[in-house]
Design a protein around this motif. Structure first.
Motif, PDB file in Angstrom:
ATOM      1  N   ILE A 160       0.827  -1.202   0.000  1.00 57.42           N
ATOM      2  CA  ILE A 160       0.000   0.000   0.000  1.00 57.42           C
ATOM      3  C   ILE A 160       0.868   1.261   0.000  1.00 57.42           C
ATOM      4  O   ILE A 160       0.478   2.288  -0.558  1.00 57.42           O
ATOM      5  CB  ILE A 160      -1.007   0.006   1.164  1.00 57.42           C
ATOM      6  N   ALA A 161       2.060   1.189   0.578  1.00 54.63           N
ATOM      7  CA  ALA A 161       2.970   2.344   0.527  1.00 54.63           C
ATOM      8  C   ALA A 161       3.388   2.626  -0.914  1.00 54.63           C
ATOM      9  O   ALA A 161       3.449   3.790  -1.339  1.00 54.63           O
ATOM     10  CB  ALA A 161       4.195   2.085   1.394  1.00 54.63           C
ATOM     11  N   ASP A 162       3.652   1.573  -1.683  1.00 54.85           N
ATOM     12  CA  ASP A 162       4.008   1.757  -3.089  1.00 54.85           C
ATOM     13  C   ASP A 162       2.845   2.371  -3.862  1.00 54.85           C
ATOM     14  O   ASP A 162       3.043   3.272  -4.687  1.00 54.85           O
ATOM     15  CB  ASP A 162       4.399   0.419  -3.714  1.00 54.85           C
ATOM     16  N   TYR A 163       1.645   1.872  -3.607  1.00 54.51           N
ATOM     17  CA  TYR A 163       0.480   2.438  -4.294  1.00 54.51           C
ATOM     18  C   TYR A 163       0.263   3.894  -3.889  1.00 54.51           C
ATOM     19  O   TYR A 163      -0.095   4.737  -4.717  1.00 54.51           O
ATOM     20  CB  TYR A 163      -0.773   1.624  -3.981  1.00 54.51           C
ATOM     21  N   GLN A 164       0.471   4.197  -2.624  1.00 47.85           N
ATOM     22  CA  GLN A 164       0.298   5.580  -2.179  1.00 47.85           C
ATOM     23  C   GLN A 164       1.292   6.507  -2.863  1.00 47.85           C
ATOM     24  O   GLN A 164       0.948   7.630  -3.247  1.00 47.85           O
ATOM     25  CB  GLN A 164       0.441   5.684  -0.655  1.00 47.85           C
ATOM     26  N   ALA A 165       2.522   6.052  -3.043  1.00 50.91           N
ATOM     27  CA  ALA A 165       3.528   6.880  -3.713  1.00 50.91           C
ATOM     28  C   ALA A 165       3.110   7.177  -5.146  1.00 50.91           C
ATOM     29  O   ALA A 165       3.245   8.321  -5.625  1.00 50.91           O
ATOM     30  CB  ALA A 165       4.885   6.175  -3.681  1.00 50.91           C
ATOM     31  N   GLU A 166       2.602   6.159  -5.849  1.00 50.02           N
ATOM     32  CA  GLU A 166       2.159   6.402  -7.221  1.00 50.02           C
ATOM     33  C   GLU A 166       0.913   7.282  -7.240  1.00 50.02           C
ATOM     34  O   GLU A 166       0.781   8.159  -8.108  1.00 50.02           O
ATOM     35  CB  GLU A 166       1.891   5.094  -7.953  1.00 50.02           C
ATOM     36  N   ALA A 167       0.003   7.066  -6.293  1.00 58.03           N
ATOM     37  CA  ALA A 167      -1.193   7.903  -6.228  1.00 58.03           C
ATOM     38  C   ALA A 167      -0.816   9.365  -5.996  1.00 58.03           C
ATOM     39  O   ALA A 167      -1.396  10.275  -6.597  1.00 58.03           O
ATOM     40  CB  ALA A 167      -2.115   7.407  -5.117  1.00 58.03           C
ATOM     41  N   ARG A 168       0.165   9.606  -5.137  1.00 59.03           N
ATOM     42  CA  ARG A 168       0.604  10.980  -4.872  1.00 59.03           C
ATOM     43  C   ARG A 168       1.165  11.617  -6.140  1.00 59.03           C
ATOM     44  O   ARG A 168       0.872  12.788  -6.436  1.00 59.03           O
ATOM     45  CB  ARG A 168       1.648  10.989  -3.756  1.00 59.03           C
ATOM     46  N   ALA A 169       1.944  10.871  -6.901  1.00 60.44           N
ATOM     47  CA  ALA A 169       2.514  11.400  -8.141  1.00 60.44           C
ATOM     48  C   ALA A 169       1.416  11.697  -9.155  1.00 60.44           C
ATOM     49  O   ALA A 169       1.442  12.737  -9.840  1.00 60.44           O
ATOM     50  CB  ALA A 169       3.524  10.406  -8.709  1.00 60.44           C
ATOM     51  N   ARG A 170       0.452  10.790  -9.285  1.00 58.30           N
ATOM     52  CA  ARG A 170      -0.642  11.016 -10.223  1.00 58.30           C
ATOM     53  C   ARG A 170      -1.501  12.202  -9.792  1.00 58.30           C
ATOM     54  O   ARG A 170      -1.938  13.004 -10.623  1.00 58.30           O
ATOM     55  CB  ARG A 170      -1.512   9.758 -10.316  1.00 58.30           C
ATOM     56  N   CYS A 171      -1.731  12.323  -8.489  1.00 56.08           N
ATOM     57  CA  CYS A 171      -2.514  13.441  -7.977  1.00 56.08           C
ATOM     58  C   CYS A 171      -1.814  14.768  -8.269  1.00 56.08           C
ATOM     59  O   CYS A 171      -2.444  15.747  -8.691  1.00 56.08           O
ATOM     60  CB  CYS A 171      -2.734  13.265  -6.479  1.00 56.08           C
ATOM     61  N   LEU A 205      -4.176   3.664   9.129  1.00 53.40           N
ATOM     62  CA  LEU A 205      -4.311   2.435   9.906  1.00 53.40           C
ATOM     63  C   LEU A 205      -4.999   1.371   9.053  1.00 53.40           C
ATOM     64  O   LEU A 205      -6.077   1.615   8.503  1.00 53.40           O
ATOM     65  CB  LEU A 205      -5.125   2.696  11.172  1.00 53.40           C
ATOM     66  N   LEU A 206      -4.385   0.191   8.965  1.00 53.96           N
ATOM     67  CA  LEU A 206      -4.964  -0.918   8.213  1.00 53.96           C
ATOM     68  C   LEU A 206      -5.233  -2.088   9.147  1.00 53.96           C
ATOM     69  O   LEU A 206      -4.326  -2.519   9.873  1.00 53.96           O
ATOM     70  CB  LEU A 206      -4.022  -1.377   7.093  1.00 53.96           C
ATOM     71  N   ASN A 207      -6.451  -2.572   9.105  1.00 53.03           N
ATOM     72  CA  ASN A 207      -6.824  -3.721   9.915  1.00 53.03           C
ATOM     73  C   ASN A 207      -6.304  -4.990   9.240  1.00 53.03           C
ATOM     74  O   ASN A 207      -6.840  -5.436   8.221  1.00 53.03           O
ATOM     75  CB  ASN A 207      -8.348  -3.770  10.057  1.00 53.03           C
ATOM     76  N   LEU A 208      -5.270  -5.578   9.787  1.00 54.60           N
ATOM     77  CA  LEU A 208      -4.627  -6.732   9.169  1.00 54.60           C
ATOM     78  C   LEU A 208      -5.379  -8.038   9.410  1.00 54.60           C
ATOM     79  O   LEU A 208      -4.929  -9.101   8.966  1.00 54.60           O
ATOM     80  CB  LEU A 208      -3.182  -6.849   9.669  1.00 54.60           C
ATOM     81  N   ASP A 209      -6.547  -7.952  10.056  1.00 52.74           N
ATOM     82  CA  ASP A 209      -7.397  -9.129  10.173  1.00 52.74           C
ATOM     83  C   ASP A 209      -8.127  -9.430   8.868  1.00 52.74           C
ATOM     84  O   ASP A 209      -8.619 -10.542   8.676  1.00 52.74           O
ATOM     85  CB  ASP A 209      -8.445  -8.931  11.281  1.00 52.74           C
ATOM     86  N   PHE A 210      -8.221  -8.421   7.975  1.00 53.36           N
ATOM     87  CA  PHE A 210      -8.955  -8.584   6.733  1.00 53.36           C
ATOM     88  C   PHE A 210      -8.020  -9.009   5.604  1.00 53.36           C
ATOM     89  O   PHE A 210      -6.836  -8.627   5.584  1.00 53.36           O
ATOM     90  CB  PHE A 210      -9.634  -7.272   6.327  1.00 53.36           C
ATOM     91  N   ALA A 214      -4.550  -6.743  -4.466  1.00 52.42           N
ATOM     92  CA  ALA A 214      -3.810  -5.589  -4.985  1.00 52.42           C
ATOM     93  C   ALA A 214      -4.759  -4.432  -5.250  1.00 52.42           C
ATOM     94  O   ALA A 214      -4.476  -3.275  -4.910  1.00 52.42           O
ATOM     95  CB  ALA A 214      -3.054  -5.982  -6.249  1.00 52.42           C
ATOM     96  N   PHE A 215      -5.925  -4.736  -5.850  1.00 53.32           N
ATOM     97  CA  PHE A 215      -6.855  -3.648  -6.146  1.00 53.32           C
ATOM     98  C   PHE A 215      -7.358  -2.998  -4.866  1.00 53.32           C
ATOM     99  O   PHE A 215      -7.461  -1.764  -4.800  1.00 53.32           O
ATOM    100  CB  PHE A 215      -8.062  -4.135  -6.956  1.00 53.32           C
ATOM    101  N   SER A 216      -7.708  -3.787  -3.846  1.00 54.15           N
ATOM    102  CA  SER A 216      -8.258  -3.181  -2.637  1.00 54.15           C
ATOM    103  C   SER A 216      -7.241  -2.264  -1.962  1.00 54.15           C
ATOM    104  O   SER A 216      -7.602  -1.212  -1.418  1.00 54.15           O
ATOM    105  CB  SER A 216      -8.763  -4.251  -1.669  1.00 54.15           C
ATOM    106  N   LEU A 217      -5.960  -2.597  -2.039  1.00 52.94           N
ATOM    107  CA  LEU A 217      -4.932  -1.712  -1.473  1.00 52.94           C
ATOM    108  C   LEU A 217      -4.745  -0.468  -2.340  1.00 52.94           C
ATOM    109  O   LEU A 217      -4.532   0.634  -1.824  1.00 52.94           O
ATOM    110  CB  LEU A 217      -3.618  -2.471  -1.330  1.00 52.94           C
ATOM    111  N   LYS A 218      -4.849  -0.639  -3.639  1.00 54.17           N
ATOM    112  CA  LYS A 218      -4.782   0.511  -4.553  1.00 54.17           C
ATOM    113  C   LYS A 218      -5.948   1.460  -4.274  1.00 54.17           C
ATOM    114  O   LYS A 218      -5.776   2.696  -4.215  1.00 54.17           O
ATOM    115  CB  LYS A 218      -4.830  -0.023  -5.985  1.00 54.17           C
ATOM    116  N   HIS A 219      -7.126   0.886  -4.104  1.00 52.34           N
ATOM    117  CA  HIS A 219      -8.308   1.691  -3.788  1.00 52.34           C
ATOM    118  C   HIS A 219      -8.132   2.429  -2.462  1.00 52.34           C
ATOM    119  O   HIS A 219      -8.428   3.626  -2.358  1.00 52.34           O
ATOM    120  CB  HIS A 219      -9.548   0.800  -3.732  1.00 52.34           C
TER     121      HIS A 219
END
Length: 389
Positions: A160-171, A205-210, A214-219
């Motif tokens: 999710i950190a990798d996805y966040q970095a790309e999301a920040r760049a796209r934003c 915060l991510l609930n690691l019980d769930f 890849a898509f859900s983390l990207k979302h």
């Protein structure tokens, strides 16, 4: 600006009453009515009880003719009425779940119509076929796909950190540049959410019980951070400090007229970033929409029709293509009185924003984002006043 100051103080006063009456342990109670305040020094209006809060809100509503614009008047009208409905709920007045949806969340929806659910099932079927998962029932083929799609728990935070970095760049390239902002992914367990934007501490915060794909983390990277909650709150914080938005914009208010657009902006993040790529993303988006819609239906079954959760969970689990344990965890919030109608903010907020977004010409997208993020809205005020804009 004066009406905004008055509303912010009044809302903070109601939050104080709510917190004083709900000192029980638990994450959701600790959040209060205002989980995030982006401006310091909002002095709560002194209120003895909910009766005085109601009187103050009625007096406030008598002054809405002083609003600077038609949009402000309409927004303040809906927001103050949602607070009146919240006060009635907190005081224990007879108020139906349907009225709470209409007045607090400002949506007429109860259960999502079956044709919409059927359409989302068809989208999932088509994506699974394209991915080569065919030959069985929808549930069977989805289960075979999901078995190999779940991200190992020990890598979830890095992914999710990798996805966040790309999301920040796209934003930054398309919408708003906040290169110095970041939400640190932090794992947790036994939480009443899948993910949570802790804006003051800049933690996601991510609930690691769930289980996560890849898509859900990207979302979640787009929903919680870029261009979702982090960006939305940062823009409001800056605009209030610069006196371009009234003071009430510095408050996130749970289960209120602001909730649908707060969640709707975040749930449209992937669309805003033009980041839905290939059949796995189309499958993930359809699943996310399906489960959001069915949580509305579950809330209505439980609170509108009075059906017990033990009866509802198997039905919702089967329709949403989720296991019973995950489904029950995702519906646990229905037991929390303040949060019970909030689930409608996701589905109704997504559709309210998306219906307009899909009609906006490419050359007007920046105008739309400025209008969307730069004003306080409900589903009704967004549709009504964007058309006029």
């Amino acid at each position: 600006m004066e009406l905004g100051r008055q509303l912010a103080r009044l809302t903070a006063g109601i939050d104080g009453l709510y917190r004083a009456a709900n000192r029980g342990a638990g994450f959701l109670n600790a959040e209060g009515l205002i989980p995030v305040a982006m401006a310091a020094g909002i002095a709560p209006q002194p209120l003895r009880d909910y009766d005085e809060a109601e009187e103050a809100l009625i007096d406030f509503r008598s002054r809405l003719g002083d609003a600077e614009t038609a949009l402000r008047r309409d927004w303040l009208d809906e927001m103050s009425d949602s607070l009146l409905a919240l006060v009635a709920t907190f005081r224990g007045d007879p108020i139906s779940f349907g009225e709470r949806l209409e007045r607090q969340i400002r949506v007429p929806l109860k259960a999502v119509p079956q044709p919409i659910i059927d359409g989302l099932h068809s989208e999932i079927r088509s994506a699974l076929d394209e991915l080569g998962f065919r030959g069985g029932s929808l549930a069977e083929d989805h289960a075979r796909w999901a078995e190999g799609a779940v991200i190992p728990t020990d890598t979830v935070l890095a992914v999710i950190a990798d996805y966040q970095a790309e999301a920040r760049a796209r934003c930054a390239a398309r919408m708003f540049a906040f290169d110095d902002e970041w939400m640190m992914p932090v794992g947790c367990n036994a939480a009443p959410f899948s993910a949570y934007c802790d804006y003051p501490s800049r933690q996601m915060l991510l609930n690691l019980d769930f289980p996560y794909t890849a898509f859900s983390l990207k979302h979640l990277a787009t929903h919680e951070a870029f261009p979702g909650h982090l960006v939305h709150m940062k823009l409001r914080e800056i605009a209030v400090a610069e006196e371009r938005m009234p003071l009430e914009a510095a408050q996130v208010v749970t289960s209120s007229a602001s909730s649908a657009l707060y969640e709707g902006i975040a749930d449209n993040g992937l669309h805003f970033l033009d980041w839905i790529e290939g059949p796995e993303d189309r499958l993930g988006l359809a699943l996310q929409k399906l489960r959001s819609a069915l949580r509305c239906t579950a809330a209505w079954m439980h609170h509108g029709e009075g059906r017990p959760l033990d009866e509802i969970v198997p039905e919702i689990a089967a329709a949403s293509l989720q296991d019973l344990t995950t489904t029950r965890s995702r519906l646990a919030f229905l037991a929390h009185d303040l949060r019970a109608p909030f689930v409608h903010a996701y589905w109704c907020g997504y559709t309210a924003v998306n219906e307009i977004w899909t009609s906006v010409e490419t050359e007007r997208r920046r105008d739309f984002w400025a209008f969307l993020y730069g004003h306080m809205h409900t589903p009704r005020t967004l549709a009504r006043h964007w058309e006029r804009a």
